[in-house]
Design an enzyme around this catalytic site. Structure first.
Site, PDB file in Angstrom:
ATOM      1  N   LYS A  79     -14.242  -6.552  35.846  1.00 54.30           N
ATOM      2  CA  LYS A  79     -13.771  -7.743  35.012  1.00 54.30           C
ATOM      3  C   LYS A  79     -13.962  -7.384  33.544  1.00 54.30           C
ATOM      4  O   LYS A  79     -14.996  -7.092  33.167  1.00 54.30           O
ATOM      5  CB  LYS A  79     -14.338  -8.906  35.638  1.00 54.30           C
ATOM      6  CG  LYS A  79     -13.568 -10.303  35.598  1.00 54.30           C
ATOM      7  CD  LYS A  79     -12.795 -10.641  36.702  1.00 54.30           C
ATOM      8  CE  LYS A  79     -12.172 -11.921  36.552  1.00 54.30           C
ATOM      9  NZ  LYS A  79     -11.244 -12.112  37.671  1.00 54.30           N
ATOM     10  N   GLY A 179      -2.907 -29.140  45.415  1.00 54.59           N
ATOM     11  CA  GLY A 179      -2.447 -28.395  44.442  1.00 54.59           C
ATOM     12  C   GLY A 179      -1.042 -27.617  44.719  1.00 54.59           C
ATOM     13  O   GLY A 179      -1.331 -27.059  45.871  1.00 54.59           O
ATOM     14  N   ASN A 182       1.881 -22.433  42.317  1.00 53.82           N
ATOM     15  CA  ASN A 182       2.635 -21.147  42.643  1.00 53.82           C
ATOM     16  C   ASN A 182       2.194 -20.933  44.200  1.00 53.82           C
ATOM     17  O   ASN A 182       3.118 -20.686  45.007  1.00 53.82           O
ATOM     18  CB  ASN A 182       2.186 -20.089  41.782  1.00 53.82           C
ATOM     19  CG  ASN A 182       2.667 -20.102  40.374  1.00 53.82           C
ATOM     20  OD1 ASN A 182       4.018 -20.431  40.231  1.00 53.82           O
ATOM     21  ND2 ASN A 182       1.829 -19.828  39.386  1.00 53.82           N
ATOM     22  N   VAL A 183       0.826 -20.874  44.202  1.00 51.99           N
ATOM     23  CA  VAL A 183       0.457 -20.917  45.711  1.00 51.99           C
ATOM     24  C   VAL A 183       0.624 -21.788  46.587  1.00 51.99           C
ATOM     25  O   VAL A 183       1.232 -21.644  47.835  1.00 51.99           O
ATOM     26  CB  VAL A 183      -1.194 -20.425  45.626  1.00 51.99           C
ATOM     27  CG1 VAL A 183      -1.900 -20.208  47.074  1.00 51.99           C
ATOM     28  CG2 VAL A 183      -1.499 -19.117  44.948  1.00 51.99           C
TER      29      VAL A 183
END
Ligand code: NAD
Length: 355
Positions: A79, A179, A182-183
């Site tokens: 990362k 939520g 997108n997902v």
């Protein structure tokens, strides 16, 4: 100092980079390359202190080792973080300087987008290095990962419902989706197609209205979505949603959703088990996105191969659930343990670390 840091987990490499002209202040952490080159997002954030940035990059890079190995990918964990405000500190010069820093590792770390970084920013890095992924054009571009993430989450919900509620079908199963970005929106489509009963919420009312209009879902206030009388709670917004405040209000028997870092602290996993709630570890169930990005690494992209890997999420979760029961342990601990075992097995097989 670094070697004694609580989040230091024998990371293979931590590289600090500074480019005064562009203002770049970056850290790349390569946690483990047993399974292949380290791949993980680059995050841009106005960290209050450098110590906060170091902590984040150490923690997130180890998380990527676990996520990638549990997704069965030939990738290690890494990362990077850029210290700065993504609203004001971005420039082509900064991303090019970071691209050169990535290039200096010769492929040992592959950068992709994360919080604060867009596909366009990654494209600029890509002018200095080929070791970037998650692009939306080019020969092997993988495009938007969200539909793949949502497909994996849908399969993970099926695995969890089968294990906890004993049914193969989602018809009539009540799912609360938090939520609807997108997902979450792709997930709602799949759940509705299977006849699930949807309760949904988003802080933006128009996002919720679209899902209500399309699937006949019931919209509720964001403050109560976790407390709905449903079978499954699917967090698909931000992290930390399972905490000391939300836990006593939870009525679902299954928590399975796409959001990262759903547990405010690891110990919440044990409390969920005690309450009889089956938790699908977030980094396993939401692995579809990185599986899609990984399809780009190596220069070829095969949708069929990617779907096969996403479909394996169902079996991986089923294994975690069975082992958690057999050992009477929280699912998040079992997932971490399995990830460590897979890495150890890779090492024992002599899988070469990236030089
Ligand atoms: P997104 O920004 O498109 O959607 C998030 C949605 O959640 C937004 O519509 C936002 O308004 C809503 N939201 C924020 N806070 C809320 C709250 N308190 N209550 C209700 N709604 C709220 O993001 P996304 O790409 O859909 O990702 C969702 C989650 O999944 C994130 O945690 C992300 O890190 C994780 N994830 C995403 C992917 C991917 O492929 N996109 C892959 C792995 C993990």
């Amino acid at each position: 100092m670094l070697f004694d840091a609580p989040d230091f987990d024998n990371h293979e490499l931590v590289l600090f980079g500074r480019d005064p002209e562009s203002g770049l202040k970056a850290i790349i952490a390569v946690h483990d390359t047993t399974m292949g080159p380290a791949c993980g997002g680059c995050r841009m954030w106005p960290y209050a202190t450098e110590a906060d940035a170091v902590k984040d990059v150490l923690r997130l890079s180890r998380g990527m080792s676990y996520k990638n190995v549990m997704a069965g990918l030939p990738l290690g964990g890494g990362k990077s973080v850029l210290i700065g405000d993504p609203k004001t500190a971005k420039s082509d010069a900064l991303f090019r300087a970071f691209g050169r820093m990535v290039e200096s590792l010769g492929g040992r770390y592959i950068a992709a987008e994360d919080v604060g970084i867009t596909v366009a920013d990654v494209q600029v890095m890509g002018r200095e290095t080929k070791h970037v992924a998650g692009l939306n054009h080019g020969a092997a571009a993988s495009g938007d990962p969200s539909p793949f993430t949502a497909y994996g989450v849908y399969l993970g919900i099926k695995a969890a419902v089968k294990h906890r509620l004993g049914t193969d079908s989602l018809k009539g199963v009540r799912v609360a989706v938090q939520g609807l970005g997108n997902v979450g929106s792709h997930l709602c489509q799949r759940l509705a197609d299977d006849g699930a009963v949807l309760v949904v919420s988003d802080i933006f009312a128009d996002q919720a209205k679209q899902v209500v209009d399309r699937h006949g879902a019931t919209a509720v206030d964001p403050s109560v979505i976790h407390a709905q009388d449903v079978d499954v709670f699917a967090p698909c917004a931000l992290g930390g949603v399972l905490n000391e405040q939300s836990l006593p209000q939870l009525k679902a028997k299954v928590v399975a959703g796409g959001a990262n870092n759903q547990l405010a602290v690891d110990a919440i996993g044990r409390q969920l088990r005690t309450l009889g709630v089956l938790y699908a570890p977030d980094y396993v169930i939401n692995g579809g996105g990185i599986i899609n990005v990984a399809g780009e690494v190596g220069g070829t992209y095969s949708k069929e191969a990617i779907l096969a890997k996403v479909e394996a999420i169902h079996g991986t979760l089923a294994d975690i659930f069975r082992r958690a029961d057999a050992e009477d342990r929280p699912t998040n601990e079992v997932a971490d343990q399995m990830a460590r075992e897979r890495l150890a097995a890779g090492r024992a097989k002599g899988m070469a670390k990236v030089a």
